[in-house]
Design an enzyme around this catalytic site. Structure first.
Site, PDB file in Angstrom:
ATOM      1  N   ARG A   1      61.171  48.698  -5.881  1.00  0.00           N
ATOM      2  CA  ARG A   1      61.081  49.280  -4.548  1.00  0.00           C
ATOM      3  C   ARG A   1      59.620  49.573  -4.208  1.00  0.00           C
ATOM      4  NH1 ARG A   1      62.301  54.602  -2.865  1.00  0.00           N
ATOM      5  NH2 ARG A   1      60.510  55.166  -4.160  1.00  0.00           N
TER       6      ARG A   1
ATOM      7  N   TYR B   1      63.645  55.091 -15.792  1.00  0.00           N
ATOM      8  CA  TYR B   1      62.880  56.330 -15.950  1.00  0.00           C
ATOM      9  C   TYR B   1      63.537  57.287 -16.942  1.00  0.00           C
ATOM     10  CZ  TYR B   1      60.888  54.125 -11.918  1.00  0.00           C
ATOM     11  OH  TYR B   1      60.295  53.180 -11.110  1.00  0.00           O
TER      12      TYR B   1
ATOM     13  N   GLN C   1      43.273  60.831 -18.552  1.00  0.00           N
ATOM     14  CA  GLN C   1      44.532  60.104 -18.323  1.00  0.00           C
ATOM     15  C   GLN C   1      45.755  61.025 -18.340  1.00  0.00           C
ATOM     16  OE1 GLN C   1      43.963  56.995 -21.377  1.00  0.00           O
ATOM     17  NE2 GLN C   1      45.120  55.678 -20.013  1.00  0.00           N
TER      18      GLN C   1
ATOM     19  N   GLU D   1      51.529  44.716 -20.299  1.00  0.00           N
ATOM     20  CA  GLU D   1      51.322  44.787 -18.846  1.00  0.00           C
ATOM     21  C   GLU D   1      49.828  44.834 -18.540  1.00  0.00           C
ATOM     22  OE1 GLU D   1      53.577  47.469 -15.981  1.00  0.00           O
ATOM     23  OE2 GLU D   1      51.542  48.241 -15.691  1.00  0.00           O
TER      24      GLU D   1
HETATM   25  P1  FAD Z   1      64.498  52.200  -7.161  1.00  0.00           P
HETATM   26  O1  FAD Z   1      65.226  51.621  -8.299  1.00  0.00           O
HETATM   27  O2  FAD Z   1      64.854  51.716  -5.789  1.00  0.00           O
HETATM   28  O3  FAD Z   1      64.678  53.797  -7.225  1.00  0.00           O
HETATM   29  C1  FAD Z   1      63.915  54.649  -6.379  1.00  0.00           C
HETATM   30  C2  FAD Z   1      64.677  55.947  -6.190  1.00  0.00           C
HETATM   31  O4  FAD Z   1      65.825  55.712  -5.397  1.00  0.00           O
HETATM   32  C3  FAD Z   1      65.189  56.575  -7.480  1.00  0.00           C
HETATM   33  O5  FAD Z   1      65.067  57.955  -7.365  1.00  0.00           O
HETATM   34  C4  FAD Z   1      66.649  56.146  -7.546  1.00  0.00           C
HETATM   35  O6  FAD Z   1      67.461  57.090  -8.233  1.00  0.00           O
HETATM   36  C5  FAD Z   1      67.006  56.062  -6.088  1.00  0.00           C
HETATM   37  N1  FAD Z   1      67.980  54.988  -5.802  1.00  0.00           N
HETATM   38  C6  FAD Z   1      67.935  53.723  -6.267  1.00  0.00           C
HETATM   39  N2  FAD Z   1      68.945  53.003  -5.784  1.00  0.00           N
HETATM   40  C7  FAD Z   1      69.672  53.840  -4.991  1.00  0.00           C
HETATM   41  C8  FAD Z   1      70.843  53.685  -4.211  1.00  0.00           C
HETATM   42  N3  FAD Z   1      71.483  52.534  -4.136  1.00  0.00           N
HETATM   43  N4  FAD Z   1      71.288  54.766  -3.520  1.00  0.00           N
HETATM   44  C9  FAD Z   1      70.649  55.960  -3.571  1.00  0.00           C
HETATM   45  N5  FAD Z   1      69.525  56.162  -4.302  1.00  0.00           N
HETATM   46  C10 FAD Z   1      69.040  55.114  -4.997  1.00  0.00           C
HETATM   47  N6  FAD Z   1      54.772  50.152  -8.514  1.00  0.00           N
HETATM   48  C11 FAD Z   1      53.984  49.276  -7.844  1.00  0.00           C
HETATM   49  O7  FAD Z   1      53.578  49.562  -6.715  1.00  0.00           O
HETATM   50  N7  FAD Z   1      53.625  48.070  -8.390  1.00  0.00           N
HETATM   51  C12 FAD Z   1      54.041  47.686  -9.619  1.00  0.00           C
HETATM   52  O8  FAD Z   1      53.715  46.604 -10.080  1.00  0.00           O
HETATM   53  C13 FAD Z   1      54.864  48.597 -10.371  1.00  0.00           C
HETATM   54  N8  FAD Z   1      55.312  48.274 -11.612  1.00  0.00           N
HETATM   55  C14 FAD Z   1      56.184  49.124 -12.260  1.00  0.00           C
HETATM   56  C15 FAD Z   1      56.681  48.756 -13.523  1.00  0.00           C
HETATM   57  C16 FAD Z   1      57.578  49.598 -14.197  1.00  0.00           C
HETATM   58  C17 FAD Z   1      58.094  49.179 -15.561  1.00  0.00           C
HETATM   59  C18 FAD Z   1      57.989  50.824 -13.614  1.00  0.00           C
HETATM   60  C19 FAD Z   1      58.959  51.718 -14.339  1.00  0.00           C
HETATM   61  C20 FAD Z   1      57.478  51.194 -12.376  1.00  0.00           C
HETATM   62  C21 FAD Z   1      56.573  50.367 -11.678  1.00  0.00           C
HETATM   63  N9  FAD Z   1      56.052  50.707 -10.440  1.00  0.00           N
HETATM   64  C22 FAD Z   1      55.228  49.836  -9.762  1.00  0.00           C
HETATM   65  C23 FAD Z   1      56.358  52.024  -9.854  1.00  0.00           C
HETATM   66  C24 FAD Z   1      57.600  51.974  -8.935  1.00  0.00           C
HETATM   67  O9  FAD Z   1      57.338  51.162  -7.830  1.00  0.00           O
HETATM   68  C25 FAD Z   1      57.912  53.409  -8.497  1.00  0.00           C
HETATM   69  O10 FAD Z   1      58.344  54.172  -9.584  1.00  0.00           O
HETATM   70  C26 FAD Z   1      58.873  53.548  -7.325  1.00  0.00           C
HETATM   71  O11 FAD Z   1      58.822  54.884  -6.862  1.00  0.00           O
HETATM   72  C27 FAD Z   1      60.328  53.224  -7.645  1.00  0.00           C
HETATM   73  O12 FAD Z   1      60.544  51.885  -7.783  1.00  0.00           O
HETATM   74  P2  FAD Z   1      61.960  51.352  -8.358  1.00  0.00           P
HETATM   75  O13 FAD Z   1      61.986  49.902  -8.180  1.00  0.00           O
HETATM   76  O14 FAD Z   1      62.212  51.887  -9.696  1.00  0.00           O
HETATM   77  O15 FAD Z   1      62.935  52.064  -7.280  1.00  0.00           O
END
Ligand code: FAD
Length: 292
Positions: free
Chosen positions: A107, A145, A212, A16
């Site tokens: 998200r 996570y 970090q 990444e």
């Molecule tokens: P989701 O999968 O939508 O989950 C968010 C929260 O909502 C979780 O607590 C989950 O349990 C809950 N949830 C999910 N679906 C539902 C549902 N249907 N009903 C009720 N609750 C629900 N951030 C950036 O800004 N840019 C990046 O490029 C970036 N890259 C990343 C790469 C990786 C590998 C990871 C692990 C994270 C990255 N992030 C990035 C961080 C990420 O955007 C944050 O962790 C964010 O808070 C959650 O994103 P998500 O897509 O995992 O959310």
């Protein structure tokens, strides 16, 4: 090539990177990073979106370079919390034009002081939107996570939400960084128990400074083992020693994960290709599996 198709055949090794933080920063420096990472023959390189204060339009520019200049698969990140529907369509159209087939569909974090309504409340909604307009044109990845997402109370609710993300079209997951493999093993075991079947790639970051450590705990919720903290603090005034410690620690984690049949290894390079190179060079034989 779509990443799910690669994962059907082999374990993956990937990296990444993030776009330069300011628009004014010379983009050539990230191209040099990509050139060096490409020499390590990764299965794909992912480029973040809007994270670390970077500007969003550079994600496409950089993904284009990875895919069309270096001929390595690109995984372009996209976050939905603050990206309008028509903007998502515009970005996806550009991805299609540029032959970028893989999207890390996220998200995103709530921006500090955010008081409005998120455009896409969950990654699941962004997946459904992309699938509605593009069907299977893109392979969608998602975040997961091992130590539970910060907004969720417990692992099992988080995993049920992850299952919804799989059902909405995610065909692989990459984990948040973790420093204790036991969290990962428990997470994968429980995920499989509730019907999460897609590959789960382990995200590993070589921590190379004391600074970090706090960032990892507050931003990502990752527990940093006392043993690692102690070693880094002992050598806090010696950057080279701290780098050696962080790289050795990450390398050991990777060896253990590969020995336990992990689906793939994703190294958070923090735009430091030399660290990725040191890891890969030191375990060439252990990594053989990722080369088939
Ligand atoms: P989701 O999968 O939508 O989950 C968010 C929260 O909502 C979780 O607590 C989950 O349990 C809950 N949830 C999910 N679906 C539902 C549902 N249907 N009903 C009720 N609750 C629900 N951030 C950036 O800004 N840019 C990046 O490029 C970036 N890259 C990343 C790469 C990786 C590998 C990871 C692990 C994270 C990255 N992030 C990035 C961080 C990420 O955007 C944050 O962790 C964010 O808070 C959650 O994103 P998500 O897509 O995992 O959310």
């Amino acid at each position: 090539m779509k990443i799910n198709n690669i994962l059907e055949k082999k374990r993956t090794l990937s990296f990444e990177i993030f776009p330069p933080k300011k628009d004014s920063t010379n983009i050539e420096s990230i191209y040099k990073t990509i050139d060096e990472l490409s020499e390590l023959k990764p299965d794909f390189i992912s480029v973040t979106y809007g994270a670390m204060g970077s500007t969003t339009k550079r994600t496409l520019e950089i993904a284009k370079y990875i895919k069309n200049v270096k001929h390595v698969e690109a995984l372009a990140h996209l976050t939905g919390i603050n990206t309008a529907h028509d903007e998502v369509l515009k970005i996806c159209n550009e991805f299609k034009t540029e032959n970028i087939e893989n999207i890390m569909s996220l998200r995103g974090d709530y921006p500090i002081g955010f008081s409005g309504t998120p455009i896409f409340k969950y990654a699941q909604e962004l997946n459904e939107f992309i699938k509605k307009y593009y069907n299977d044109d893109f392979c969608l990845g998602g975040g997961c996570y091992p130590e539970t997402h910060l907004e969720c109370d417990n692992l099992f609710d988080d995993l049920n939400n992850l299952k919804k993300k799989q059902d909405s079209g995610a065909s692989f997951f990459i984990t948040q960084v973790f420093f204790d493999n036991n969290y990962f093993y428990r997470f994968v075991r429980e995920a499989r128990n509730i019907g999460i079947t897609v590959p789960i790639i382990a995200g590993i970051m070589p921590i190379t400074s004391v600074k970090q450590i706090r960032k990892m705990s507050t931003m990502c919720g990752a527990n940093v083992p006392v043993s690692l903290i102690s070693m880094l603090e002992k050598y806090r005034d010696d950057d080279l020693a701290m780098a050696e410690i962080g790289i050795a620690y990450a390398t050991n984690q990777i060896i253990d994960l590969l020995a336990n049949d992990v689906d793939g290894i994703h190294i958070y390079t923090m735009n430091k290709p030399e660290n990725a190179k040191r890891i890969v060079d030191s375990i060439k034989n252990v990594l053989k599996d990722t080369k088939k």
